[in-house]
Scaffold this active site. Structure first.
Site, PDB file in Angstrom:
ATOM      1  N   PHE A 140       0.862  -1.188   0.000  1.00  0.00           N
ATOM      2  CA  PHE A 140       0.000   0.000   0.000  1.00  0.00           C
ATOM      3  C   PHE A 140       0.889   1.225   0.000  1.00  0.00           C
ATOM      4  O   PHE A 140       1.625   1.471   0.949  1.00  0.00           O
ATOM      5  CB  PHE A 140      -0.951   0.052   1.203  1.00  0.00           C
ATOM      6  CG  PHE A 140      -1.853   1.260   1.126  1.00  0.00           C
ATOM      7  CD1 PHE A 140      -3.032   1.213   0.390  1.00  0.00           C
ATOM      8  CD2 PHE A 140      -1.489   2.461   1.714  1.00  0.00           C
ATOM      9  CE1 PHE A 140      -3.834   2.351   0.273  1.00  0.00           C
ATOM     10  CE2 PHE A 140      -2.289   3.598   1.593  1.00  0.00           C
ATOM     11  CZ  PHE A 140      -3.470   3.531   0.875  1.00  0.00           C
ATOM     12  N   ASP A 225       9.149   2.928   1.855  1.00  0.00           N
ATOM     13  CA  ASP A 225       7.979   3.720   2.211  1.00  0.00           C
ATOM     14  C   ASP A 225       7.793   3.586   3.722  1.00  0.00           C
ATOM     15  O   ASP A 225       7.283   2.581   4.209  1.00  0.00           O
ATOM     16  CB  ASP A 225       6.769   3.200   1.437  1.00  0.00           C
ATOM     17  CG  ASP A 225       5.485   3.954   1.793  1.00  0.00           C
ATOM     18  OD1 ASP A 225       5.488   4.673   2.806  1.00  0.00           O
ATOM     19  OD2 ASP A 225       4.492   3.792   1.069  1.00  0.00           O
ATOM     20  N   LYS A 254       2.408  11.166   7.018  1.00  0.00           N
ATOM     21  CA  LYS A 254       1.635  10.912   8.234  1.00  0.00           C
ATOM     22  C   LYS A 254       2.148  11.682   9.469  1.00  0.00           C
ATOM     23  O   LYS A 254       1.879  12.855   9.584  1.00  0.00           O
ATOM     24  CB  LYS A 254       1.540   9.411   8.478  1.00  0.00           C
ATOM     25  CG  LYS A 254       0.700   8.755   7.363  1.00  0.00           C
ATOM     26  CD  LYS A 254       0.011   7.479   7.755  1.00  0.00           C
ATOM     27  CE  LYS A 254      -1.077   7.168   6.737  1.00  0.00           C
ATOM     28  NZ  LYS A 254      -0.802   6.039   5.859  1.00  0.00           N
TER      29      LYS A 254
HETATM   30  C1  LIG Z   1      -1.000   6.110   4.346  1.00  0.00           C
HETATM   31  C2  LIG Z   1       0.076   5.559   3.513  1.00  0.00           C
HETATM   32  C3  LIG Z   1       0.400   6.127   2.264  1.00  0.00           C
HETATM   33  C4  LIG Z   1      -0.400   7.225   1.632  1.00  0.00           C
HETATM   34  O1  LIG Z   1      -0.437   8.408   2.368  1.00  0.00           O
HETATM   35  P1  LIG Z   1      -1.564   9.500   2.040  1.00  0.00           P
HETATM   36  O2  LIG Z   1      -1.187  10.662   2.900  1.00  0.00           O
HETATM   37  O3  LIG Z   1      -2.882   8.896   2.400  1.00  0.00           O
HETATM   38  O4  LIG Z   1      -1.470   9.793   0.583  1.00  0.00           O
HETATM   39  C5  LIG Z   1       1.473   5.591   1.577  1.00  0.00           C
HETATM   40  N1  LIG Z   1       2.183   4.561   2.063  1.00  0.00           N
HETATM   41  C6  LIG Z   1       1.900   3.994   3.252  1.00  0.00           C
HETATM   42  C7  LIG Z   1       2.742   2.867   3.750  1.00  0.00           C
HETATM   43  C8  LIG Z   1       0.825   4.451   4.004  1.00  0.00           C
HETATM   44  O5  LIG Z   1       0.524   3.856   5.158  1.00  0.00           O
END
Ligand SMILES: *Cc1c(COP(=O)(O)O)cnc(C)c1O
Length: 400
Positions: A140, A225, A254
């Site tokens: 994700f 990520d 985040k």
């Molecule tokens: C939440 C998340 C995203 C996307 O972040 P947004 O601010 O919602 O665009 C990308 N990668 C990971 C691992 C996430 O948990």
């Protein structure tokens, strides 16, 4: 207005792209939130780890208020007197030479993809248009078209074609699969050090280090990520530190926004970041002074309050106590630091458990039907954690 009135408004006027738990949050402080009727809940989602510092942290709120009296938005057409200070702080916190600020997590991932593709041509010598990026199953990375082109989740992808080419997907937690997928045109590998949305999937120890080695050997960028796992969530500043597998590019978001606003970034050393030249990438709101003031305070809180140590210590207590709960439907408790999940048996519907937890005063959300993630703000105290565990225990032990 009552909770149901707010839910009705969302239903009537909103797009139905979410299926939220029926609870309305009207106020919040620290690791607790309150609904319009005044009922208090533990927040065990923390906005998917965007609220690591707790709701309305006084130091971050003060930074917002101070900045609101000065300037909030300048665009990158001019310099402002906050961005440089924020970038310096972020580079020092992460141990990288450069940072590039954006807003949402998905934009950070897009930025990393663009950096890797350019680097592939300009440094590695791949022909433009031939660049390949290796990603993994059940990832994700966000919701934009480029990013969902890496996904194999039908919910995220169905009927959004045509998808972006240039990605090759291999199984997660299988370093040999990555090695086999490498070609002379491979410019990067991107993955999450722990897969949050997939249900807090923790790869076997050694995986990240092995991927790091494959990338180094083949002159490929290792992109992690850390949008959900970063900023002390797993008991270290960043999850890769558990294996010393330092990536070439980190995607951040985040909790960088301190629970206040969307702030994201990539960090990398100059040898990579130099591929961005004037006009080649940007964002109107990226690096705005209000966001930078928030980001500085958000990072200071993580350091001052040693939230990495708190997550490490309380995470151990959490997993230990969860392991003692007698519930025949629970198959496994897994996680690192304060990013944890409980797996129920296949086909088990955890939605009803989340409703029962809500009624008992704790908010958590299931992922993939049979998994519940438990990720409280990292400012939670041991006493609060034990209260929350008692709530979870009470609910789990009643499950038939
Ligand atoms: C939440 C998340 C995203 C996307 O972040 P947004 O601010 O919602 O665009 C990308 N990668 C990971 C691992 C996430 O948990």
């Amino acid at each position: 207005m009552k909770s149901q009135d707010f839910i009705d408004l969302d239903e009537k006027y909103g797009a139905h792209n979410y299926h939220p738990l029926p609870v309305v949050i009207a106020n919040a402080k620290g690791c607790k939130v309150t609904d319009p009727e005044g009922k208090v809940y533990f927040d065990f989602l923390s906005a998917y780890s965007a609220v690591n510092q707790g709701h309305l942290h006084p130091k971050i709120i003060k930074a917002v208020r101070d900045q609101l009296n000065r300037v909030t938005l300048t665009s990158r057409a001019f310099h402002n007197d906050k961005m440089g200070l924020f970038l310096k702080k972020l580079c020092e916190f992460t141990g990288y030479e450069n940072a590039l600020p954006m807003n949402t997590g998905a934009e950070a991932v897009e930025t990393a993809i663009k950096a890797a593709r350019r680097w592939g041509v300009e440094v590695k010598g791949v022909e433009n248009g031939k660049q390949e990026i290796i990603c993994v199953n059940d990832n994700f990375h966000g919701r934009t078209i480029a990013v969902i082109s890496m996904s194999n989740d039908p919910d995220s992808t169905v009927n959004y074609g045509p998808y972006l080419p240039g990605f090759k997907r291999v199984p997660y937690a299988d370093a040999d699969a990555i090695a086999r997928a490498v070609t002379p045109n491979t410019v990067a590998v991107i993955l999450e050090p722990i897969q949050g949305e997939a249900g807090v999937c923790v790869p076997p120890h050694g995986y990240l280090a092995k991927v790091r080695e494959i990338c180094t050997k083949n002159k490929i960028l290792f992109i992690l990520d850390e949008i959900q796992t970063g900023f002390c969530r797993t008991g270290k500043r960043f999850a890769w530190e558990h294996e010393g597998a330092r990536p070439d590019i980190m995607c951040l978001g985040k909790a960088l926004g301190g629970g206040i606003m969307p702030i994201s970034a990539i960090v990398a050393d100059h040898a990579i970041m130099k591929v961005f030249t004037p006009g080649s990438h940007g964002s109107t709101f990226g690096g705005n002074p209000l966001a930078c003031a928030v980001g500085i305070a958000a990072l200071e809180v993580l350091v001052d309050e040693k939230l990495d140590e708190n997550a490490e210590r309380l995470g151990k207590i959490f997993r230990e106590e969860m392991g003692k709960i007698k519930c025949p439907r629970v198959k496994l408790v897994r996680g690192k630091g304060l990013l944890n999940a409980v797996l129920f048996e296949e086909k088990f519907e955890a939605w009803n458990v989340c409703l029962a937890l809500r009624d008992a005063g704790l908010l958590a959300k299931q992922t993939h039907g049979n998994i519940i993630r438990f990720a409280p703000p990292l400012v939670i105290t041991e006493k609060e954690l034990r209260e929350a565990i008692a709530i979870i225990k009470g609910v789990f032990e009643k499950i038939a």
